[in-house]
Design a protein around this motif. Structure first.
Motif, mmCIF file in Angstrom:
data_model
loop_
_atom_site.group_PDB
_atom_site.id
_atom_site.type_symbol
_atom_site.label_atom_id
_atom_site.label_comp_id
_atom_site.label_asym_id
_atom_site.label_seq_id
_atom_site.Cartn_x
_atom_site.Cartn_y
_atom_site.Cartn_z
ATOM 1 N N VAL A 130 1.843 -12.926 -12.910
ATOM 2 C CA VAL A 130 2.433 -11.789 -12.201
ATOM 3 C C VAL A 130 1.349 -10.744 -11.994
ATOM 4 C CG1 VAL A 130 4.169 -9.973 -12.259
ATOM 5 C CG2 VAL A 130 4.706 -12.240 -13.187
ATOM 6 N N ASN A 131 1.228 -10.239 -10.756
ATOM 7 C CA ASN A 131 0.216 -9.236 -10.444
ATOM 8 C C ASN A 131 0.658 -7.851 -10.906
ATOM 9 O OD1 ASN A 131 -1.923 -10.663 -8.670
ATOM 10 N ND2 ASN A 131 0.024 -11.361 -7.836
ATOM 11 N N LEU A 132 -0.329 -7.088 -11.400
ATOM 12 C CA LEU A 132 -0.089 -5.707 -11.823
ATOM 13 C C LEU A 132 -0.833 -4.751 -10.904
ATOM 14 C CD1 LEU A 132 -0.548 -5.794 -15.705
ATOM 15 C CD2 LEU A 132 1.590 -5.795 -14.435
ATOM 16 N N SER A 133 -0.271 -3.572 -10.710
ATOM 17 C CA SER A 133 -0.971 -2.511 -9.991
ATOM 18 C C SER A 133 -1.601 -1.554 -10.998
ATOM 19 C CB SER A 133 0.003 -1.737 -9.097
ATOM 20 O OG SER A 133 0.873 -0.946 -9.904
ATOM 21 N N PRO B 16 0.815 -1.223 0.000
ATOM 22 C CA PRO B 16 0.000 0.000 0.000
ATOM 23 C C PRO B 16 0.846 1.269 0.000
ATOM 24 C CG PRO B 16 -0.894 -1.595 1.549
ATOM 25 C CD PRO B 16 0.429 -2.128 1.106
ATOM 26 N N ILE B 17 1.961 1.256 0.741
ATOM 27 C CA ILE B 17 2.828 2.434 0.764
ATOM 28 C C ILE B 17 3.541 2.590 -0.573
ATOM 29 C CG2 ILE B 17 4.830 3.462 1.911
ATOM 30 C CD1 ILE B 17 3.983 2.000 4.454
ATOM 31 N N VAL C 77 8.809 -1.572 -8.053
ATOM 32 C CA VAL C 77 8.627 -2.887 -7.444
ATOM 33 C C VAL C 77 8.031 -3.861 -8.460
ATOM 34 C CG1 VAL C 77 7.389 -4.186 -5.661
ATOM 35 C CG2 VAL C 77 8.415 -1.962 -5.115
ATOM 36 N N GLY C 78 7.019 -3.395 -9.172
ATOM 37 C CA GLY C 78 6.381 -4.256 -10.161
ATOM 38 C C GLY C 78 7.329 -4.671 -11.265
ATOM 39 N N GLU C 79 8.181 -3.741 -11.708
ATOM 40 C CA GLU C 79 9.154 -4.080 -12.747
ATOM 41 C C GLU C 79 10.157 -5.104 -12.224
ATOM 42 O OE1 GLU C 79 12.515 -1.854 -15.532
ATOM 43 O OE2 GLU C 79 10.859 -0.688 -14.650
ATOM 44 N N ILE D 228 -4.716 -8.577 -13.020
ATOM 45 C CA ILE D 228 -5.108 -7.218 -12.641
ATOM 46 C C ILE D 228 -6.476 -7.279 -11.994
ATOM 47 C CG2 ILE D 228 -6.084 -6.744 -14.930
ATOM 48 C CD1 ILE D 228 -5.087 -3.841 -14.526
ATOM 49 N N THR D 229 -6.705 -6.470 -10.967
ATOM 50 C CA THR D 229 -7.968 -6.509 -10.237
ATOM 51 C C THR D 229 -9.056 -5.776 -10.999
ATOM 52 O OG1 THR D 229 -7.458 -4.490 -9.007
ATOM 53 C CG2 THR D 229 -6.751 -6.581 -8.037
ATOM 54 N N GLU D 230 -10.312 -6.110 -10.647
ATOM 55 C CA GLU D 230 -11.455 -5.431 -11.261
ATOM 56 C C GLU D 230 -11.399 -3.922 -11.033
ATOM 57 O OE1 GLU D 230 -15.460 -7.638 -11.408
ATOM 58 O OE2 GLU D 230 -14.600 -8.131 -9.478
ATOM 59 N N SER D 231 -11.021 -3.511 -9.831
ATOM 60 C CA SER D 231 -11.006 -2.077 -9.521
ATOM 61 C C SER D 231 -10.004 -1.343 -10.403
ATOM 62 C CB SER D 231 -10.673 -1.860 -8.040
ATOM 63 O OG SER D 231 -9.403 -2.429 -7.734
ATOM 64 N N SER D 232 -8.867 -1.963 -10.676
ATOM 65 C CA SER D 232 -7.871 -1.328 -11.537
ATOM 66 C C SER D 232 -8.391 -1.165 -12.948
ATOM 67 C CB SER D 232 -6.581 -2.165 -11.558
ATOM 68 O OG SER D 232 -5.998 -2.226 -10.283
ATOM 69 N N ILE D 233 -9.123 -2.148 -13.423
ATOM 70 C CA ILE D 233 -9.674 -2.081 -14.776
ATOM 71 C C ILE D 233 -10.692 -0.955 -14.883
ATOM 72 C CG2 ILE D 233 -11.112 -3.312 -16.450
ATOM 73 C CD1 ILE D 233 -9.845 -5.913 -15.440
#
Length: 735
Positions: free
Chosen positions: A574-577, A536-537, A547-549, A608-613
């Protein structure tokens, strides 16, 4: 007056040019597959004489001995020309001509007779004879007369065919025009309608009689009159004509006080000027020809897409993107006018418990009811946005002092004290509200939202159900978070991040078919930290992109090493933000990393999460579409949490749906009925998507999912997330 054979003396002196014309016409007749000629005479010698002369010129000859034979032949055959004697026993030539005329035979007639009196000639011509040749005759005279008659017959037939083609062409053209889906019209020099097709009545309600001779302005809404002046009544031609220009037209009920929602029709117009084409004269403008396509549905679709890009689909409130845009504008106005504004961060207390207890459908109903009540507490100039599952942001521009803000916050809390009834269940909710005020608490949208968020967490830590203004003492907590942020920056430099892998298994065989990469932080003082402690931070600070890269690069490197060790490939998730997805270099980074490690792109799946989409649908469609074209797969993580609209499933190039663990935890035995899970599995299959369940912890859940048609799963039943070396060993043991 008597006409004798001496009247043909002018033909006896015909020159070579005339003879040449006869031969040329005879040649044309021959080229037309030899004209068919009927010779009608009761004297065999006369018939044979005519046959000999005409057959030499290539004509097809049929003879009839008298009028009765002629009529019988005409009934059963067709002829281009009849050479007809008048004086014959039984049925004479006059009767034969009357038969030809009454029976509509397309046969030309030349009378060849010894009766040369004026009455005979006049009668023959009145009955349709094309020429009258007196016996005895000259061969040249006969051939010329026959050639002329056949030429006229040919021209008449050709003209008839042309007229028929024109008639059919005009009928077809009118059919196409009137059945065209487009509005087609013509105007005169004064801009009055001279033609409209049937589509005007279908689309606008006006029939042709109501529009003809009326000025085009009768169809133009007042706001579009100036624009229409130069395009609807177009005078230009060629490349300068109006092309694909948007305009509006009135419907018939436009001026009615009892109108329906759509009073005008959006069109896309092409028009051009029409000019006279008289020879040797200056071209004159005669009117305008136009074709207009009804694009009302397209415009409505565009407006809907635009609306969906900037609004939350569940509550119809502005989303995070629109809220930030309005906050930017309000900040600029506040700075210019030296006014205060406030940002409120609203978070529902214990929403997860309500969702898990009553179900996601009831949770959606509750959020919609809360949004409606919140809007009832606000001024028209205020902006309320849904920015997360149970999180709202509120912008209060142009406030006089903190008392105004306090009044609004108290009003909101009091309104939310009343019970809600989602799915006929009585529910009470509370909210924690954090408040940041410009200019004291920040002068940028990021700082104001961040400080309001910080104040909201202070309320939650103090017992929830209240509000608090941002204060300096809250910075201590902020500094703690800053320590995590700075430590995370060092972690990236010092290689302190680690990847653990949780296996994905095929339910039927329990074989490992894939792995999800999960990041951990090996903190030098605090030990191994789970992602909840720092992700979250990282998202708030923007470090999530780095971090994601790092996660993507390390995961691709590990997956390539697994390929080197085993012939059996394993897919990698791999999870995406949200920030990664929205970054400018996102697609280039992903493609570059897969190329760097020579990893087959079809093995990589981005989650990727629904909220991100939903938060930034436009960017998601663009970036994920590019990766899809390169073979990279896309999965929706935590499917079904917080969003009731499934429109994005058809907008994005998706491959996999992950059923959220909250649904799986509800499975207590193989005999349970879980229609939501079964519906999600059926929907995924219908859309051609893979389906995987996460959070499987016991055998009952495993068997239920397998029986329901789910093919893959992951969870503690199969394995906890493992360090890379341990996962590699587990994978080696199962293949």
């Amino acid at each position: 007056m008597t006409i004798t054979k001496h009247s043909t003396s002018r033909l006896q002196g015909s020159n070579a040019h005339q003879t040449s014309q006869i031969k040329e016409r005879a040649k044309r007749n021959k080229e037309r597959n030899s004209a068919r000629i009927l010779i009608v005479d009761d004297e065999p010698r006369a018939s044979e004489s005519l046959r000999a002369i005409l057959q030499f010129s290539g004509y097809t000859i049929i003879t009839a001995n008298g009028g009765r034979e002629a009529i019988d032949a005409l009934k059963t055959d067709t002829f281009d020309l009849a050479l007809l004697d008048l004086n014959m026993p039984d049925i004479d030539g006059h009767q034969v001509m009357e038969f030809i005329k009454s029976d509509n035979h397309n046969t030309s007639i030349i009378v060849i007779s010894g009766e040369s009196g004026f009455d005979h000639v006049a009668s023959a011509l009145r009955k349709g004879a094309k020429d009258f040749i007196c016996k005895p005759y000259m061969a040249d005279e006969l051939l010329l007369s026959v050639s002329n008659a056949l030429e006229r017959q040919h021209l008449t037939n050709e003209n008839g065919r042309i007229q028929e083609k024109l008639r059919r062409s005009e009928t077809l053209h009118r059919f196409l025009i009137n059945n065209s889906p487009d509005l087609i019209y013509m105007l005169d020099q004064e801009g009055r309608f001279t033609f409209v097709n049937n589509q005007f009545e279908k689309n606008l309600g006006f029939d042709a009689g109501e529009l003809l001779k009326q000025p085009y302005t009768c169809l133009i809404p007042p706001d579009d009159l100036e624009k229409a002046k130069y395009i609807f009544n177009e005078r230009r031609t060629g490349d300068r004509t109006t092309r694909n220009t948007e305009l509006r037209l009135k419907s018939k009920d436009f001026d009615s006080p009892n109108y329906v929602d759509v009073r005008s029709v959006a069109i896309e117009l092409n028009s051009m000027g029409i000019y006279s084409t008289r020879l040797n004269s200056k071209k004159k403008f005669v009117g305008t020809y136009g074709v207009a396509r009804d694009i009302t549905e397209r415009k409505q679709s565009e407006e809907l897409i635009k609306y969906q890009l900037y609004h939350d689909l569940l509550t119809s409130l502005p989303n995070r993107t629109l809220f930030r845009d309005r906050l930017n504008i309000a900040l600029a106005q506040a700075k210019r006018n030296k006014k205060m504004l406030a940002v409120l961060y609203l978070d529902m207390d214990s929403f997860k418990i309500i969702n898990d207890t009553l179900g996601h459908h009831a949770g959606d109903e509750l959020l919609q009811s809360i949004a409606a009540r919140l809007k009832g507490c606000l001024r028209e100039a205020d902006t309320l946005a849904r920015v997360g599952g149970d999180e709202f942001n509120l912008l209060l521009p142009d406030v006089s002092d903190r008392n105004d803000i306090t009044t609004t916050a108290n009003k909101i809390l009091k309104e939310l004290e009343k019970p809600f009834h989602p799915s006929l269940q009585e529910v009470f909710v509370t909210f924690s509200i954090g408040i940041a005020v410009y200019p004291n608490d920040g002068d940028s949208k990021e700082m104001l939202v961040k400080n309001a968020d910080m104040a909201m967490y202070q309320v939650k830590n103090s017992g929830k159900n209240g509000f608090a203004f941002f204060a300096d003492h809250m910075k201590e907590q902020f500094h703690k978070r800053l320590d995590i942020e700075n430590g995370l920056r060092r972690a990236l430099l010092n290689n302190e991040l680690r990847l653990h892998y949780q296996p994905k298994v095929e339910l039927k065989s329990r074989e490992i078919v894939g792995a999800e990469a999960l990041v951990r932080w090996q903190h030098p003082d605090l030990g191994l930290l789970p992602p909840s402690e720092f992700i979250p931070i990282a998202e708030e600070s923007g470090l999530i992109i780095q971090v994601g890269e790092w996660v993507l690069r390390q995961a691709c490197k590990d997956a390539f090493n697994w390929m080197e060790l085993h012939t059996h490939p394993v897919s990698l998730s791999v999870n995406l933000s949200t920030q990664q997805l929205e970054s400018e270099n996102f697609t280039a980074t992903v493609l570059g990393i897969t190329s760097e490690f020579n990893l087959p792109r079809q093995l990589l799946e981005l989650e990727i999460t629904e909220s991100s989409i939903v938060q930034n649908m436009e960017k998601a469609v663009e970036n994920l579409g590019i990766l899809h074209r390169y073979g990279i797969r896309v999965a929706v993580d935590d499917f079904g949490t917080g969003y009731s609209s499934l429109g994005y499933l058809q907008s994005l190039p998706l491959h996999t749906l992950k059923i959220d663990r909250s649904f799986i935890h509800a499975i207590k035995s193989t005999q349970d009925e879980h229609s939501i899970i079964e519906a999600v599995i059926a929907m995924a299959k219908g859309l051609g998507l893979d389906i995987i369940a996460e959070g499987v912890e016991n055998e009952d859940q495993h068997h239920f999912l397998h029986n329901a048609g789910c093919l893959m799963a992951q969870g503690y039943l199969y394995s906890h997330p493992l360090p890379e070396a341990d996962f590699r060993q587990l994978f080696s043991e199962t293949i």
